[in-house]
Design an enzyme around this catalytic site. Structure first.
Site, short mmCIF file in Angstrom:
data_model
loop_
_atom_site.label_atom_id
_atom_site.label_comp_id
_atom_site.label_asym_id
_atom_site.label_seq_id
_atom_site.Cartn_x
_atom_site.Cartn_y
_atom_site.Cartn_z
N CYS A 1 -16.93 82.08 -80.23
CA CYS A 1 -16.43 82.95 -79.22
C CYS A 1 -15.15 83.04 -79.34
CB CYS A 1 -16.82 82.29 -77.82
SG CYS A 1 -18.48 81.92 -77.50
N ASP B 1 23.37 101.86 -85.07
CA ASP B 1 22.85 103.01 -84.56
C ASP B 1 23.59 103.65 -83.26
OD1 ASP B 1 19.91 104.73 -84.22
OD2 ASP B 1 20.48 104.02 -82.23
#
Length: 506
Positions: free
Chosen positions: A38, A456
């Site tokens: 599971c 940037d």
């Protein structure tokens, strides 16, 4: 969380007992008394701790003789974040296996792409994941088969072929072994399709399939997920003909190993709705893998955000909109080309340059449902064009032609197998590739979660407004505290601006 979590028994038991979905995909619980495995968040009553064993992969559970739980569908968990935040041999191998390399080229082909021997690859995967490349690929084939059984009306023989099985017998045996049901029994468990087909909504299950040939499914993720910058970035930078935002979905064409496809991705509160139309169904697992990677769906946002919150400047940004992902790509070579086209120009100008290339050199596709017209041109097509036909400055033209030549002849690889630092060095050696271009390719094409863009303009503007150092060197020094998640810090810094990349399209 860290590699090898399945060995921390006490922590795994606590995760299972609290049904903590954050741990889905990090490890799997095998139950000795029932013979099933599971996900940690399985809704059934947790087994006694003495009846639990823990494994690092679904394939390892299957190797140990356990079958998948019918309730929690462990095969449809989000992938482990490990494979997208590391660049070592095992992580690179897992990315390639997800991309279908073992099914197409075998273990020798996988090893060749990685630059190691088959024995070395096998040994390292076994040591860390409890299963070798064949078993890992087999688990993926089983998952693909189940998806096709539940989402299409295809004959089982076609499904077996599409999922990558070598024979009908192997297909039947594998499905029965993994799911404790035959393929036909799996199909009978799905509610009958009506005129507008709909099935039980669980991760990996179909939602609707209104058009012939379309496969609709849910892409699960770990919460939280903020879709604004993710879909906003993809939509704002979309290349006409290849990408579009339509009816609340980001749509684009896909170049795949066996053909081409079109995908529509729609953000929902607890999943991403994914609708695929494929020329060849064998491309299904690859298409899903590439879409998950583009949307950064296997990330662990809690770990990322907790780290960034330790900086008092970033903490309010994270608290305001947690769960930002890094928008990536489905085609690394395409993104590198687009990064060059975007050097020192606006987003609109970059889109215009790319659209011209698409019209002139892209492969036409048919999209009866929207406005997509082409695949983005392959490097081989771009390498054959005349440099004089490129409407860009001479220096950028040289950068462009050098890049596509290296991509076309195979001397530069930007695929899932890329070693991040080695590829950075290769890119920096190309004319016109400075730190910004290399880092944006590393962040969005290679998938490096620690890529940073201190030069940037948007980042420097955000830094000034927030009182952070704005010179590249000083900002890089300050950003050391954000490692290894600086690419996510970039998303939070960009989000301080009013640029369209930061907003979900209306």
């Amino acid at each position: 969380m860290q590699n090898g979590m399945h060995t921390d028994r006490e922590r795994c038991v606590r995760a299972v007992q609290s049904k903590d979905a954050r741990f889905d995909g990090w490890f799997f619980t095998a139950v000795l008394t029932t013979g099933i495995y599971c996900r940690p968040s399985c809704p059934v009553v947790p087994p006694k701790p003495e009846n639990m064993t823990f494994h690092p992969s679904a394939a390892a559970c299957q190797q140990a003789g356990f079958r998948a739980c019918k309730r929690c569908r462990p095969d449809t968990s989000p992938g482990s974040p490990e494979w997208n935040q590391r660049a070592d041999l095992v992580a690179r191998a897992m990315r390639l296996i997800a991309d279908g390399v073992v099914d197409r080229d075998g273990v020798p082909g996988l090893a060749a792409r990685l630059g190691y021997s088959s024995r070395q690859v096998e040994r390292q995967l076994l040591a860390e994941l409890g299963a070798g490349p064949l078993a890992l690929a087999r688990a993926q084939r089983a998952q693909t088969a189940r998806l096709l059984i539940e989402t299409t009306a295809l004959p089982m023989a076609e499904i077996a072929f599409a999922a990558g099985f070598s024979s009908i017998r192997t297909f039947n045996d594998t499905v029965r072994e993994v799911y404790a049901l035959s393929p036909s029994e799996l199909r009978t468990r799905i509610p009958k399709r009506s005129a507008t087909p709909r099935t039980r909504a669980t991760p990996g299950n179909p939602e609707t399939s209104p058009a012939p040939g379309a496969i609709s499914l849910r892409l699960p993720f770990r919460t939280p997920l903020n879709p604004d910058n993710l879909f906003g970035h993809l939509a704002a930078t979309a290349v006409p003909g290849v990408e579009e935002w339509r009816d609340g979905a980001y749509r684009r064409t896909l170049r795949l190993p066996y053909g081409h496809g079109i995908v529509a991705l729609t953000p929902q509160p607890d999943h991403i709705a994914c609708r695929l139309v494929l020329g060849d169904l064998r491309d299904l697992p690859v298409a899903i893998s590439r879409c998950r990677r583009m949307l950064d769906l296997d990330a662990d946002p809690v770990a990322v955000d907790d780290q960034l919150r330790t900086d008092p400047v970033l903490a309010p940004l994270v608290d305001k909109a947690p769960g930002r992902r890094v928008p990536r790509t489905v085609d690394e070579a395409e993104f590198a080309v687009r990064a060059v086209l975007g050097q020192q120009v606006s987003t609109a100008a970059s889109r215009t340059h790319a659209a011209r290339l698409v019209i002139a050199h892209g492969e036409p596709v048919d999209d009866p449902e929207g406005g997509l017209t082409h695949l983005f041109p392959a490097p081989q097509a771009l390498a054959a064009l005349s440099p004089e036909s490129l409407a860009m400055p001479r220096t950028r033209r040289t950068t462009f032609t050098t890049l596509v030549r290296h991509l076309a002849d195979g001397t530069l690889h930007l695929g899932a197998e890329s070693d991040w630092q080695e590829t950075r060095a290769r890119l920096l050696s190309l004319p016109g590739f400075g730190p910004w271009t290399v880092d944006v390719v590393a962040m969005r094409a290679l998938g490096d979660p620690d890529a940073f863009l201190p030069t940037d303009l948007g980042i420097r503007r955000a830094a000034r407004e927030l009182g952070l150092p704005s010179t590249p060197a000083a900002l890089t020094a300050r950003a050391a505290a954000w490692r290894p998640w600086r690419a996510y810090a970039v998303q939070y810094l960009w989000a301080t601006d009013s640029h369209p990349i930061n907003f979900l399209p209306v």
